[in-house]
Design a protein around this motif. Structure first.
Motif, mmCIF file in Angstrom:
data_model
loop_
_atom_site.group_PDB
_atom_site.id
_atom_site.type_symbol
_atom_site.label_atom_id
_atom_site.label_comp_id
_atom_site.label_asym_id
_atom_site.label_seq_id
_atom_site.Cartn_x
_atom_site.Cartn_y
_atom_site.Cartn_z
ATOM 1 N N ARG A 1 -15.590 4.508 14.775
ATOM 2 C CA ARG A 1 -14.725 3.461 14.228
ATOM 3 C C ARG A 1 -13.628 4.075 13.366
ATOM 4 O O ARG A 1 -13.724 5.222 12.918
ATOM 5 N N ASN A 2 -12.595 3.282 13.142
ATOM 6 C CA ASN A 2 -11.477 3.733 12.321
ATOM 7 C C ASN A 2 -11.649 3.266 10.883
ATOM 8 O O ASN A 2 -11.970 2.105 10.632
ATOM 9 N N MET A 3 -11.415 4.158 9.946
ATOM 10 C CA MET A 3 -11.469 3.812 8.528
ATOM 11 C C MET A 3 -10.182 3.139 8.070
ATOM 12 O O MET A 3 -10.185 2.330 7.150
ATOM 13 N N ILE A 4 -9.076 3.502 8.704
ATOM 14 C CA ILE A 4 -7.779 2.873 8.418
ATOM 15 C C ILE A 4 -7.142 2.481 9.742
ATOM 16 O O ILE A 4 -7.127 3.265 10.689
ATOM 17 N N GLU A 5 -6.626 1.275 9.795
ATOM 18 C CA GLU A 5 -5.816 0.833 10.922
ATOM 19 C C GLU A 5 -4.631 0.046 10.371
ATOM 20 O O GLU A 5 -4.793 -0.761 9.453
ATOM 21 N N THR A 6 -3.464 0.295 10.917
ATOM 22 C CA THR A 6 -2.304 -0.532 10.572
ATOM 23 C C THR A 6 -1.755 -1.127 11.861
ATOM 24 O O THR A 6 -1.819 -0.513 12.927
ATOM 25 N N GLU A 7 -1.222 -2.314 11.751
ATOM 26 C CA GLU A 7 -0.688 -3.030 12.915
ATOM 27 C C GLU A 7 0.734 -3.469 12.616
ATOM 28 O O GLU A 7 0.978 -4.261 11.688
ATOM 29 N N ASP A 8 1.695 -2.903 13.360
ATOM 30 C CA ASP A 8 3.118 -3.263 13.218
ATOM 31 C C ASP A 8 3.565 -3.220 11.757
ATOM 32 O O ASP A 8 4.281 -4.103 11.282
ATOM 33 N N LEU A 9 3.156 -2.177 11.042
ATOM 34 C CA LEU A 9 3.433 -2.073 9.609
ATOM 35 C C LEU A 9 4.898 -1.712 9.358
ATOM 36 O O LEU A 9 5.406 -0.713 9.879
ATOM 37 N N CYS A 10 5.574 -2.536 8.549
ATOM 38 C CA CYS A 10 6.989 -2.326 8.234
ATOM 39 C C CYS A 10 7.206 -2.448 6.728
ATOM 40 O O CYS A 10 6.522 -3.205 6.041
ATOM 41 N N LYS A 11 8.186 -1.698 6.232
ATOM 42 C CA LYS A 11 8.592 -1.827 4.833
ATOM 43 C C LYS A 11 10.101 -1.640 4.751
ATOM 44 O O LYS A 11 10.645 -0.647 5.235
ATOM 45 N N ALA A 12 10.769 -2.606 4.138
ATOM 46 C CA ALA A 12 12.221 -2.554 3.985
ATOM 47 C C ALA A 12 12.581 -2.414 2.517
ATOM 48 O O ALA A 12 11.979 -3.042 1.648
ATOM 49 N N TYR A 13 13.542 -1.561 2.252
ATOM 50 C CA TYR A 13 14.120 -1.421 0.908
ATOM 51 C C TYR A 13 15.629 -1.555 1.043
ATOM 52 O O TYR A 13 16.243 -0.892 1.881
ATOM 53 N N GLY A 14 16.210 -2.419 0.216
ATOM 54 C CA GLY A 14 17.657 -2.601 0.263
ATOM 55 C C GLY A 14 18.167 -3.061 1.612
ATOM 56 O O GLY A 14 19.268 -2.697 2.030
ATOM 57 N N GLY A 15 17.351 -3.852 2.315
ATOM 58 C CA GLY A 15 17.770 -4.367 3.613
ATOM 59 C C GLY A 15 17.624 -3.387 4.757
ATOM 60 O O GLY A 15 17.949 -3.714 5.902
ATOM 61 N N LYS A 16 17.090 -2.177 4.482
ATOM 62 C CA LYS A 16 16.913 -1.181 5.536
ATOM 63 C C LYS A 16 15.432 -0.870 5.712
ATOM 64 O O LYS A 16 14.710 -0.679 4.740
ATOM 65 N N LEU A 17 14.986 -0.820 6.967
ATOM 66 C CA LEU A 17 13.585 -0.504 7.254
ATOM 67 C C LEU A 17 13.311 0.964 7.006
ATOM 68 O O LEU A 17 13.947 1.844 7.590
ATOM 69 N N ARG A 18 12.370 1.241 6.102
ATOM 70 C CA ARG A 18 11.948 2.622 5.825
ATOM 71 C C ARG A 18 10.695 2.988 6.613
ATOM 72 O O ARG A 18 10.454 4.162 6.881
ATOM 73 N N VAL A 19 9.892 1.989 6.946
ATOM 74 C CA VAL A 19 8.722 2.166 7.804
ATOM 75 C C VAL A 19 8.825 1.128 8.906
ATOM 76 O O VAL A 19 9.060 -0.051 8.640
ATOM 77 N N LYS A 20 8.652 1.573 10.164
ATOM 78 C CA LYS A 20 8.949 0.706 11.304
ATOM 79 C C LYS A 20 7.753 0.584 12.244
ATOM 80 O O LYS A 20 7.376 1.551 12.911
ATOM 81 N N ASP A 21 7.145 -0.579 12.282
ATOM 82 C CA ASP A 21 6.123 -0.921 13.281
ATOM 83 C C ASP A 21 5.057 0.162 13.442
ATOM 84 O O ASP A 21 4.715 0.578 14.549
#
Length: 304
Positions: free
Chosen positions: A2-22
Motif C-alpha cells: 500500500r501507499n503511505m502517501i497519495e496525491t490526486e491532481d494536486l495543484c498549488k497557485a501563487y500569484g495566479g500562477k500554478l507552482r504545482v500542477k496536477d
C-alpha cells in the motif's frame, strides 16, 4: 504494497500562477522515496501540502489511507516526522534541552530524547549549546526532533543542503538505515540525483511543478543508454559497410554509435571493417549517466 502517501491532481497557485500542477505522487510503505527536482521546481511546496502546512488550490492528499483535511490533520501528523527547510532551535540551550522542550509539548516519554540522540549520533554533544553546533550537527538535531515520536512516515526537505561531503555522507547513512531499523517510510527531497541514487528505493522527478517521472530507482537506471562508440579513419565508409551487413549505427560528432553487442559480435564488426581496409582508431563503451538523464527530464527534452 500500500501507499503511505497519495496525491490526486494536486495543484498549488501563487500569484495566479500554478507552482504545482496536477501532481500524482505514490509513496509505497517502507520505501525511501527520493523527490527530485531543480531548485524552484515545487518540491517544498508539495511537501508542505502533504503535511497540511499549505492548502492545495486543487486536488487531494491522502496519508495512511486518510484524506488530509483540517479536521483530522493533527491526528494524522502524530505519526509523521518532518524537517522542512532549516531546523528551528534555541541557540542558548543545549541539544538535549531543545529536544526536551519538544518532548514535553508532544507528551512523549523522556526516554524518547535519549533514543533520538542516539539514532542521530549526537549523544556525545547533547550538553553542548546549539549555537556552538556545526551545520551538520544542527541538521542532525533537526532530524532527531523529527524522530522523537518514532514516526511511521518521515518527510525531509533537502536535509543535506549546505553540508560538507562528510556531513552529506553521514546524513545519507542515517536516512538509509531508518526503514530497516524502524520500519519507517521516508520521503527525502533533493536537487542532486547523485545523493538520491545512493539511498532511494523509489524516485519521483518534478520539473516546473509537474511530475515527469515516478518509479523504482532501478527502472531509472535501465533508461540510461548503453552504446558502443566507434571512431575510424573513414567514418562514412564504415557506416556504409556496417549498415550493408545489417548493423545499425548512427553518427555523433566524430563517432559511430552501435548497439551494445556481445564481444563476439563486436569482434565480427571490427574484422569486417579491417577486411574493407578501414582503419579503426578507437572503440569505447558509452553509457548515459543518471545526471544526464535527470537533466533531460527536468529540461523537458524527455518524458518517461
Amino acid at each position: 504494497m500500500r501507499n503511505m502517501i497519495e496525491t490526486e491532481d494536486l495543484c498549488k497557485a501563487y500569484g495566479g500562477k500554478l507552482r504545482v500542477k496536477d501532481l500524482r505522487l505514490a509513496v509505497p510503505e517502507g520505501a525511501i522515496y527520493g523527490f527530485l527536482g531543480p531548485n524552484g521546481a515545487g518540491k517544498s511546496t508539495t511537501l508542505k501540502m502533504v503535511l497540511g502546512l499549505a492548502r492545495p488550490t486543487k486536488g487531494t492528499v491522502t496519508v495512511f489511507g486518510k484524506r488530509m483535511e483540517p479536521k483530522n490533520r493533527l491526528a494524522i501528523l502524530q505519526s509523521v516526522g518532518s524537517l522542512i527547510e532549516s531546523p528551528s532551535y534555541y541557540g542558548h540551550l543545549t541539544g538535549e534541552e531543545n529536544l526536551h522542550i519538544l518532548q514535553t509539548l508532544r507528551r512523549l516519554p523522556k526516554q524518547a530524547v535519549d533514543e533520538a540522540l542516539q539514532i542521530v549520533r549526537l549523544t556525545g554533544q547533547k550538553d553542548k549549546k546549539v549555537s556552538q553546533y556545526s551545520l551538520g550537527m544542527k541538521q542532525r538535531l533537526g532530524l532527531a526532533a523529527a524522530l522523537l515520536s518514532r514516526p511511521r512516515l518521515l518527510v525531509l526537505d533537502e536535509p543535506t543542503n549546505g553540508l560538507d561531503p562528510a556531513g552529506i555522507q553521514e546524513m545519507r547513512e542515517l536516512i538509509s538505515d531508518l526503514p530497516r531499523r524502524f520500519g519507517m517510510t521516508v520521503v527525502v527531497s533533493s536537487h542532486l540525483l547523485s545523493e538520491i541514487d545512493q539511498m532511494a528505493t523509489h524516485v519521483g522527478v518534478i520539473a516546473d511543478g509537474a511530475l515527469v517521472y515516478q518509479d523504482r530507482i532501478e527502472r531509472l537506471h535501465e533508461r540510461s543508454e548503453h552504446r558502443l562508440a566507434l571512431r575510424t579513419l573513414q567514418n562514412t565508409q564504415a557506416q556504409s559497410v556496417l549498415s550493408g551487413h545489417g548493423v545499425p549505427c548512427e553518427t555523433l560528432d566524430d563517432y559511430l554509435l552501435l548497439p551494445p553487442f556481445a564481444d563476439e559480435k563486436t569482434a565480427w564488426c571490427m574484422r569486417l571493417l579491417l577486411e574493407n581496409h578501414i582503419g579503426i582508431v578507437r572503440l569505447e563503451d558509452r553509457q548515459k549517466n543518471l545526471e544526464d538523464l535527470f537533466l533531460e527530464l527536468t529540461e523537458g527534452a524527455a518524458s518517461l
